[in-house]
Structures are given as C-alpha cells and as structure tokens.
Design a protein around this motif. Structure first.
Motif, PDB file in Angstrom:
ATOM      1  N   ALA A  14       0.840  -1.194   0.000  1.00 55.92           N
ATOM      2  CA  ALA A  14       0.000   0.000   0.000  1.00 55.92           C
ATOM      3  C   ALA A  14       0.875   1.244   0.000  1.00 55.92           C
ATOM      4  O   ALA A  14       0.595   2.202  -0.696  1.00 55.92           O
ATOM      5  N   GLY A  15       1.967   1.174   0.773  1.00 59.24           N
ATOM      6  CA  GLY A  15       2.860   2.318   0.841  1.00 59.24           C
ATOM      7  C   GLY A  15       3.517   2.583  -0.498  1.00 59.24           C
ATOM      8  O   GLY A  15       3.586   3.713  -0.959  1.00 59.24           O
ATOM      9  N   ALA A  16       3.957   1.483  -1.155  1.00 61.59           N
ATOM     10  CA  ALA A  16       4.678   1.629  -2.410  1.00 61.59           C
ATOM     11  C   ALA A  16       3.771   2.197  -3.508  1.00 61.59           C
ATOM     12  O   ALA A  16       4.205   2.997  -4.322  1.00 61.59           O
ATOM     13  N   ASP A  17       2.493   1.757  -3.479  1.00 62.61           N
ATOM     14  CA  ASP A  17       1.609   2.147  -4.568  1.00 62.61           C
ATOM     15  C   ASP A  17       0.793   3.400  -4.248  1.00 62.61           C
ATOM     16  O   ASP A  17      -0.016   3.825  -5.043  1.00 62.61           O
ATOM     17  N   ALA A  18       1.019   3.931  -3.062  1.00 56.59           N
ATOM     18  CA  ALA A  18       0.142   5.003  -2.603  1.00 56.59           C
ATOM     19  C   ALA A  18      -0.028   6.157  -3.593  1.00 56.59           C
ATOM     20  O   ALA A  18      -1.144   6.619  -3.790  1.00 56.59           O
ATOM     21  N   PRO A  19       1.051   6.617  -4.251  1.00 52.69           N
ATOM     22  CA  PRO A  19       0.870   7.766  -5.151  1.00 52.69           C
ATOM     23  C   PRO A  19      -0.059   7.448  -6.330  1.00 52.69           C
ATOM     24  O   PRO A  19      -0.675   8.354  -6.874  1.00 52.69           O
TER      25      PRO A  19
ATOM     26  N   GLY B  84      -5.227  -0.336   5.450  1.00 50.67           N
ATOM     27  CA  GLY B  84      -4.178  -0.250   4.446  1.00 50.67           C
ATOM     28  C   GLY B  84      -3.685   1.162   4.192  1.00 50.67           C
ATOM     29  O   GLY B  84      -3.220   1.471   3.099  1.00 50.67           O
ATOM     30  N   ARG B  85      -3.805   2.025   5.168  1.00 52.32           N
ATOM     31  CA  ARG B  85      -3.472   3.419   4.955  1.00 52.32           C
ATOM     32  C   ARG B  85      -2.477   3.848   6.016  1.00 52.32           C
ATOM     33  O   ARG B  85      -2.637   3.525   7.180  1.00 52.32           O
ATOM     34  N   THR B  86      -1.421   4.515   5.590  1.00 51.59           N
ATOM     35  CA  THR B  86      -0.485   5.047   6.578  1.00 51.59           C
ATOM     36  C   THR B  86      -0.430   6.553   6.416  1.00 51.59           C
ATOM     37  O   THR B  86      -0.275   7.054   5.302  1.00 51.59           O
ATOM     38  N   PHE B  87      -0.574   7.261   7.492  1.00 49.56           N
ATOM     39  CA  PHE B  87      -0.508   8.713   7.458  1.00 49.56           C
ATOM     40  C   PHE B  87      -0.108   9.190   8.853  1.00 49.56           C
ATOM     41  O   PHE B  87      -0.327   8.473   9.840  1.00 49.56           O
ATOM     42  N   ALA B  92      -2.399   7.996  16.649  1.00 47.96           N
ATOM     43  CA  ALA B  92      -3.164   8.788  17.612  1.00 47.96           C
ATOM     44  C   ALA B  92      -4.659   8.532  17.449  1.00 47.96           C
ATOM     45  O   ALA B  92      -5.393   8.397  18.432  1.00 47.96           O
ATOM     46  N   ILE B  93      -5.110   8.446  16.184  1.00 51.10           N
ATOM     47  CA  ILE B  93      -6.534   8.204  15.945  1.00 51.10           C
ATOM     48  C   ILE B  93      -6.922   6.820  16.437  1.00 51.10           C
ATOM     49  O   ILE B  93      -7.943   6.635  17.103  1.00 51.10           O
ATOM     50  N   THR B  94      -6.082   5.813  16.132  1.00 53.22           N
ATOM     51  CA  THR B  94      -6.360   4.459  16.623  1.00 53.22           C
ATOM     52  C   THR B  94      -6.398   4.464  18.153  1.00 53.22           C
ATOM     53  O   THR B  94      -7.263   3.832  18.764  1.00 53.22           O
TER      54      THR B  94
END
Lengths: 292, 268
Positions: A14-19, B84-87, B92-94
């Motif tokens: 997911a990180g690699a394809d994020a853009p 599946g999201r990293t930001f 903190a939200i979790t």
C-alpha cells in the motif's frame, strides 16, 4: 481470495503504490468523520467535564486527606496484588495444559475458559454468593468431609472478594500466557531432550524464561482490570473491602461531592494509564523477542 | 501429566459457578441454595410476570439495541477508513478509538453522569445506550479490523481502476470481507451492553433500570430465584456468543485469532 497476504506485506505494498491510488481521496475521511465526531462529543467531552469538575475548590487536597480514601487505595492495591498473583499462577497452569493438547482438545478447553469470559460479573458474583453462603455447597462439603463442624464465614469478607475476582480475571491471564507458549519453537524442546534434559529442567530453563514476557503482560493486564473493580467488593466483600471505585461512587452518589469524586476518578485514571503504558511497552518488547 | 491432573480443579472452579445458575433458576423454594431442594418452574413464570423485572429486561434490550447499531456502524466505517493506509497521526486516531476500553468503567460512569445531567438528558434509556455505544465501538472496530487483515488493498485499487465507484467498492469488495467482523462486533457490543452494570447504575432512573442494575440491587438484600432466572438468561446469551466465537475460531484454524478481541475491558 487473497487471504494469504500478511498484514505487513499488505501495508508495504500500500505504501509503495500510494501515489498511484485512484480511490476518491475524500472517501476515507468521510468514513472516519462520524466516529471521530461521536467520540469527541460522547467520550472526550464527558472526560473533559470530569477534569474541569475536579478543579473546583480544593478537591484534590480534600480527597487525599480523607482517611477513607487512603484506606480504599490501600485495599485496592492489596486486593489487586493478591488477585493478580493467584490469577497468574492458575492461568499459567491452564495455559500450559491447553498448550499441551491437540487441536480439538484445545478448542474444547478454550471454550471452558471462554464461557466465564462471556458471562457478566453479576451472574458470577451471584453464583459465588450462593456457593459461599453458610448453607452453601462449599460449607456443606467442608462439613461433610469433617473439616469443620460449624459453617465457616466464607462470604462478605476479603477471601470471597479475591475468589470472585480471580474467577473473573482468569481468562485474561490464560490468553497472553498461551500466546507466549504457542510462540515457542518446538525444536528447542526436542534439542534439549536429545541433549538429555528432563521435563523439569526443560520447563525451568526453556519454557519458563521464554514465557516471561507473556506472564508479565498477563500480570499487568489483570492488575489493570483489578484496580477498577466495583461490583465484586460490594456483592462478595464486607464493609472493610471497599475499593477505590466504590469510594468514587460513595463521593458521587452518597456525599454528592462531584468535585471530590472527579478528583478521585482522575487519580484512578492516572494510575491505570501508567500501568497501561508499561503494559504496551512489554507487549512491544515481547514482539521483538519473538522475532529475534 | 501432573499438570493436567492439577488443572482439573481449576477448570471446575472456572466453569461450575457459571453453570449452576441454570438449575438454580428452577428451584422451588423462596430462598436460594445449591443444589436446589425441589424443582419447579415457579420462579421462571414469576420472573416473566413481574413488572419490575420485565421493565428491566426491556430497558436492557433497548440500550443494547442502541449500542449495537452505533458500534457496528461507527466501528465498521472506522476500520474500513483506516485499512491499508499510513498517514501521520494514524496511531493517535487508533489510540483515541481504543481509549474507551482502557478508562475504568466507574470513571466513565461518573463522567457520563455529569455530562448527561448538564445536557438535560436523564431519565430515559437513551443515555445508557449511548454510553454503552462508546465502550462498544472499540470492539466492533477491532473485530472488523481483524476481518480486514486478510484483504489485499491492491484489490481495492484494482476495483477502482476498473471503474468501480466508492459505493461499489464498499458493496462488492469490503462488505463480503468484513461481514464476519460485523457479526462478531455486533455480538461483542450486545454482550458488553447487556452485562454492563456500573455506568447503567449511575445513569439509572425509575424508567431506566437495566437488568444488571436490578440484579445488583436485589443481590445485596436477598438471593432470590428471580435473580437466578435473570442470570440463566444472561448465561444463555453468553453461551450463544461463545458458540459463534468458537465457530469463527474453527473456521480460521487459529486460536491466536481470538487474542486481539480480548483486550482490557469492563469492571468487575
């Protein structure tokens, strides 16, 4: 189904394809907004009001000077420590027994642990009150075996509180300890045996050291839950077994001293948070331990 | 082998107190002892014709209904949103989402009590249901998140690249995967709400007394067969929950899968 993808691999891709992601950008924020709004209004606001209430007057000084409060803090610590010790020892025994069984027996034994886990505290406390009363099953058995002539006072004292709490807490200890056992490499035991190690030394020198992170996690988790007990001390304990949660209730609903009750509640929250922080540190350290 | 023998009394200790409430519900005498002296269904019929117990049962079911609906909806959407999201700030939200599990029930009870009085919401079941929803959301979030662990986010991306809109992605990619998590989350939320005592005790009113609050009050004065009937009902609910959980476990072939669901909670 692509269920073989591990969470680590999934998040890496997911990180690699994020853009290149083509999903509408705002969707996930729309999905997240309701729960954040809900928690802001119904969780953070009430806690904020609690903090504000605790600062009225000299609530903290008043509460900390109350001998009843120091008594219930001491009670909480004593009862929680005693219950935690008993729970971890018994939980270890159960976890080892379950770990040693085959897959089917494991499910059945786990079900035996999970049934009380699903059952509410009042049902369990009620059952213990019936079992431990003067003409209850335990006293009848003690007299039948000739251990005592007259009923022993088993109810409305600290013994009953600890029995009730250990019964409630046991599942919480079994799971982390079982997880630590399940992570042990089978070949270690095999290697030790081939080198001539007996059962006792395999347990003492391999299994016990490798389960230390699981045991500490279990102990802390159980202790954290113990410190918040409210129902069991009332139903199974006597007047001298009041714990900190009961003290908060007493301040709020009997004395209607909300500032004092809030101050005590924050005190309890801070104590619990410290233990939760240590618990999470152990869990993380345990993870590295398994990986290495 | 010796540990197996030593564990038998511990398993008995664990299971017997839960199981004895069933025969106790069918006791003939006015005061409760175990084993029951004579069997009868008097207590059961007495329970169901008792106005106070019936209104407690109804209050409990209403509160649980509110808690389940909110927990499944909000916990589910939160898990999908974060999948599946990293930001920055995700941890903190979790943390915020899981925080209600860690705060002791009595602290929440006091906070809710003061909050609902300040907004003028007292005397009904609704505040109890909302409060239970707050502690149930993390459970639904965790169960749905666990069911999403096997979903490859690439599947979501390929669906959108093939022209699926947000709604279709939700309906055809996420929903089939999270359905077991939603069911388990609903069950956990129901179980949390139906057994919760401390918050409901603080928020109770003559019109909103839940089953556990009624039990708690009655136990302190008398151990009556009606408490046993109520207990037997709660044990039945617990057994159903357990069966569903065991079925999930067998299907996933991993007991370890249960572990994320057994986080700190509740007050004894």
């Amino acid at each position: 189904m692509t269920s073989t993808v591990t969470p680590a691999a999934a998040s890496a891709s997911a990180g690699a394809d994020a853009p290149r992601r083509r999903r509408p950008r705002g969707t996930w924020l729309l999905l997240l907004a309701p729960v954040l709004a809900f928690d802001a209004v119904l969780f953070l606001t009430p806690l904020g009001k609690l903090v504000a209430a605790s600062t009225h007057g000299d609530a903290y000084q008043r509460v900390l000077k109350d001998p009843l409060v120091s008594r219930s803090l001491l009670n909480t610590f004593e009862i929680s420590a005693l219950s935690t010790l008993a729970t971890v020892v018994l939980g270890y025994l159960l976890a080892v027994v379950i770990w040693r069984r085959g897959p089917l027996a494991r499910v059945i034994l786990f079900a035996l642990v999970l049934l009380p886990f699903w059952t509410g505290v009042l049902v369990k406390n009620f059952a213990w009150a019936v079992l431990l009363q003067d003409n209850g099953l335990v006293n009848t058995a003690l007299q039948g075996l000739g251990i005592t002539d007259a009923p022993v006072a088993l109810l409305h004292n600290r013994f009953a509180v600890v029995v009730g709490m250990v019964h409630y807490l046991l599942p919480y200890a079994v799971f982390p300890i079982f997880a630590a056992l399940a992570a042990i490499d089978d070949r270690l035991e095999l290697a030790a045996r081939s080198l001539g190690a007996g059962e006792a030394s395999i347990f003492r020198r391999i299994i016990l050291p490798l389960t230390v992170p699981g045991v500490s996690a279990a102990g802390l988790l159980v202790f954290i839950i113990s410190t918040g007990f409210f129902i069991t001390p009332v139903v199974l304990g006597g007047p001298g077994d009041m714990m900190i949660a009961n003290q908060i209730d007493f301040y709020a609903r009997q004395l209607t001293d909300f500032a004092g009750a809030s101050a005590l509640a924050l005190l309890l929250t801070v104590i619990v948070s410290v233990f939760v922080a240590i618990y999470q540190r152990i869990l993380r350290a345990g993870g590295e331990y398994e990986a290495g | 082998m010796s540990s197996l023998i030593a564990s038998v009394p511990v398993f008995v200790f664990l299971v017997v107190p839960t199981l004895i409430v069933l025969p106790m519900a069918f006791t003939g005498s006015r005061y409760i002892t175990f084993p029951p002296q004579q069997l009868s269904t008097e207590a059961v019929t007495g329970f169901f014709s008792d106005q106070a117990w019936m209104s407690a049962l109804s209050a409990s079911l209403q509160a649980a209904g509110v808690a389940v609906a909110i927990a499944v909806l909000l916990g589910g959407t939160a898990a999908v949103a974060l999948h599946g999201r990293t930001f920055p700030g995700k941890a903190a939200i979790t943390g915020l989402l899981l925080a209600p599990m860690i705060v002791p029930a009595v602290v929440l009870a006091l906070a809710f009590y003061q909050f609902f009085i300040s907004v003028g919401m007292v005397g009904t079941v609704l505040p109890i249901g909302l409060a239970h929803a707050v502690i149930a959301v993390p459970y639904a979030f965790l169960t749905v998140r666990a069911s999403l662990a096997g979903l490859n986010p690439a599947l979501v991306r390929s669906a959108s690249s093939l022209g699926a809109g947000a709604f279709s992605v939700m309906r055809f990619v996420y929903l089939p995967v999270i359905r077991p998590g939603l069911i388990a989350g609903a069950l956990f939320a129901f179980s949390v709400s139906i057994d919760e005592t401390v918050i409901a005790l603080f928020l109770q009113s003559p019109n909103a007394t839940t089953l556990p609050v009624k039990m708690f009050t009655d136990i302190q004065y008398n151990l009556t067969p009606k408490i046993a009937v109520s207990s037997a009902m709660l044990v039945t609910v617990a057994t159903l929950g357990l069966l569903v959980q065991v079925c999930f476990t067998i299907r996933r072939r991993s007991v370890a899968r249960l572990l994320p669901l057994t986080a700190p909670e509740q007050t004894g």
